[in-house]
Write a protein that holds these residues in place. Sequence first.
Motif, PDB file in Angstrom:
ATOM      1  N   SER A  77       0.691  -1.181   0.044  1.00 25.27           N
ATOM      2  CA  SER A  77       0.389   0.311   0.043  1.00 25.27           C
ATOM      3  C   SER A  77       0.957   1.146  -0.503  1.00 25.27           C
ATOM      4  N   HIS A  78       1.854   0.922   0.339  1.00 27.65           N
ATOM      5  CA  HIS A  78       2.623   2.499   0.490  1.00 27.65           C
ATOM      6  C   HIS A  78       3.550   2.386  -0.650  1.00 27.65           C
ATOM      7  N   LEU A  79       3.928   1.346  -0.619  1.00 28.73           N
ATOM      8  CA  LEU A  79       4.814   1.319  -2.370  1.00 28.73           C
ATOM      9  C   LEU A  79       3.934   2.101  -3.307  1.00 28.73           C
ATOM     10  N   ASN A  80       2.551   2.074  -3.436  1.00 24.80           N
ATOM     11  CA  ASN A  80       1.681   1.952  -3.994  1.00 24.80           C
ATOM     12  C   ASN A  80       0.891   3.235  -4.314  1.00 24.80           C
ATOM     13  N   THR A  81       0.780   3.975  -3.081  1.00 26.01           N
ATOM     14  CA  THR A  81      -0.080   5.436  -2.056  1.00 26.01           C
ATOM     15  C   THR A  81       0.730   6.184  -2.229  1.00 26.01           C
ATOM     16  N   ASN A  82       2.554   5.916  -1.250  1.00 21.99           N
ATOM     17  CA  ASN A  82       2.789   7.100  -1.583  1.00 21.99           C
ATOM     18  C   ASN A  82       4.902   7.091  -1.993  1.00 21.99           C
ATOM     19  N   VAL A  83       4.974   7.027  -2.556  1.00 15.94           N
ATOM     20  CA  VAL A  83       5.890   6.107  -3.400  1.00 15.94           C
ATOM     21  C   VAL A  83       6.197   6.850  -4.889  1.00 15.94           C
ATOM     22  N   PRO A  84       5.654   7.613  -5.719  1.00 14.77           N
ATOM     23  CA  PRO A  84       5.679   8.005  -7.212  1.00 14.77           C
ATOM     24  C   PRO A  84       7.028   7.502  -8.026  1.00 14.77           C
ATOM     25  N   ASP A  85       7.891   7.547  -7.243  1.00 14.07           N
ATOM     26  CA  ASP A  85       9.397   6.664  -7.687  1.00 14.07           C
ATOM     27  C   ASP A  85       9.065   5.443  -8.415  1.00 14.07           C
ATOM     28  N   PHE A  86       7.948   4.662  -7.751  1.00 13.63           N
ATOM     29  CA  PHE A  86       8.390   3.276  -7.519  1.00 13.63           C
ATOM     30  C   PHE A  86       7.492   2.906  -8.538  1.00 13.63           C
ATOM     31  N   ARG A  87       6.228   4.179  -8.435  1.00  8.86           N
ATOM     32  CA  ARG A  87       4.945   3.877  -9.910  1.00  8.86           C
ATOM     33  C   ARG A  87       6.259   4.399 -11.710  1.00  8.86           C
ATOM     34  N   LYS A  88       7.167   4.962 -11.144  1.00  9.84           N
ATOM     35  CA  LYS A  88       8.321   5.368 -12.034  1.00  9.84           C
ATOM     36  C   LYS A  88       8.567   4.212 -12.489  1.00  9.84           C
ATOM     37  N   VAL A  89       9.536   3.551 -11.585  1.00  3.99           N
ATOM     38  CA  VAL A  89       9.963   2.105 -11.814  1.00  3.99           C
ATOM     39  C   VAL A  89       9.073   1.325 -12.924  1.00  3.99           C
ATOM     40  N   LEU A  90       8.008   1.017 -12.333  1.00  2.93           N
ATOM     41  CA  LEU A  90       6.659   0.151 -13.040  1.00  2.93           C
ATOM     42  C   LEU A  90       6.557   0.210 -13.930  1.00  2.93           C
TER      43      LEU A  90
END
Length: 217
Positions: A36-49
């Motif tokens: 939940s944290h990676l999906n919601t609060n870490v936009p740079d993680f979504r950029k990696v995906l």
Amino acid sequence: MSVKNRDRDFIRLALLHGDMTREAKLSPDEIQAIVSHLNTNVPDFRKVLDAQCSYHTGLGGLGGGLGLGLGYEVSPVRPIHITPIDISNMVSKCKVVELKRISTDDQITAQAPKLDDVLYTRGAVSSSATLILSGKVTILAGQDGFRSEVGPWSVLGLGALYGDSKNVPGSDHPAQYIPDFTAFIASDSVRCVRITLANIMPMFRKVSVCVLGVYEC
């Protein structure tokens, strides 16, 4: 750069701190919270995906038009959706480690980090990202060593997860992540999750085979 020279700080820490993978593996609740944290609060993680999805579906090869080939921009289109279940499976396979500070000095007020407690070194190749679960880490950023402190739920080194999706088209050299900061343990201990390319790549294998039509998805 050879594998043995990559992420030298973490390898050295492993030797100094003994068996770091005292993996009281993540509980289902912890995994759910991390996802939940990676999906919601870490936009740079979504950029990696997004970058990895684009790369594995061949969109990275478009290069200049979308900027994807250079890895400097991320396509707003996610050709294959990476689900929370995919991320949950990934997180469950990551190493969970607890690092006890070796130095007896006050790392919070120290003018320079002690080598024994360094997680990342500015200018040195690193191959993993770090999600802090507990404890504190001091960051010295840029040439001036701007000092800050991060704690639980902070994520460091996400650039290591771009891998070849950041390659310049036609380059024979694999992409490497070189942090522009130094990070070291500031509290008595730090519990963290280490995420590597090897952890995230299974999420994108299904992307490649779906697009190529080689296997059933």
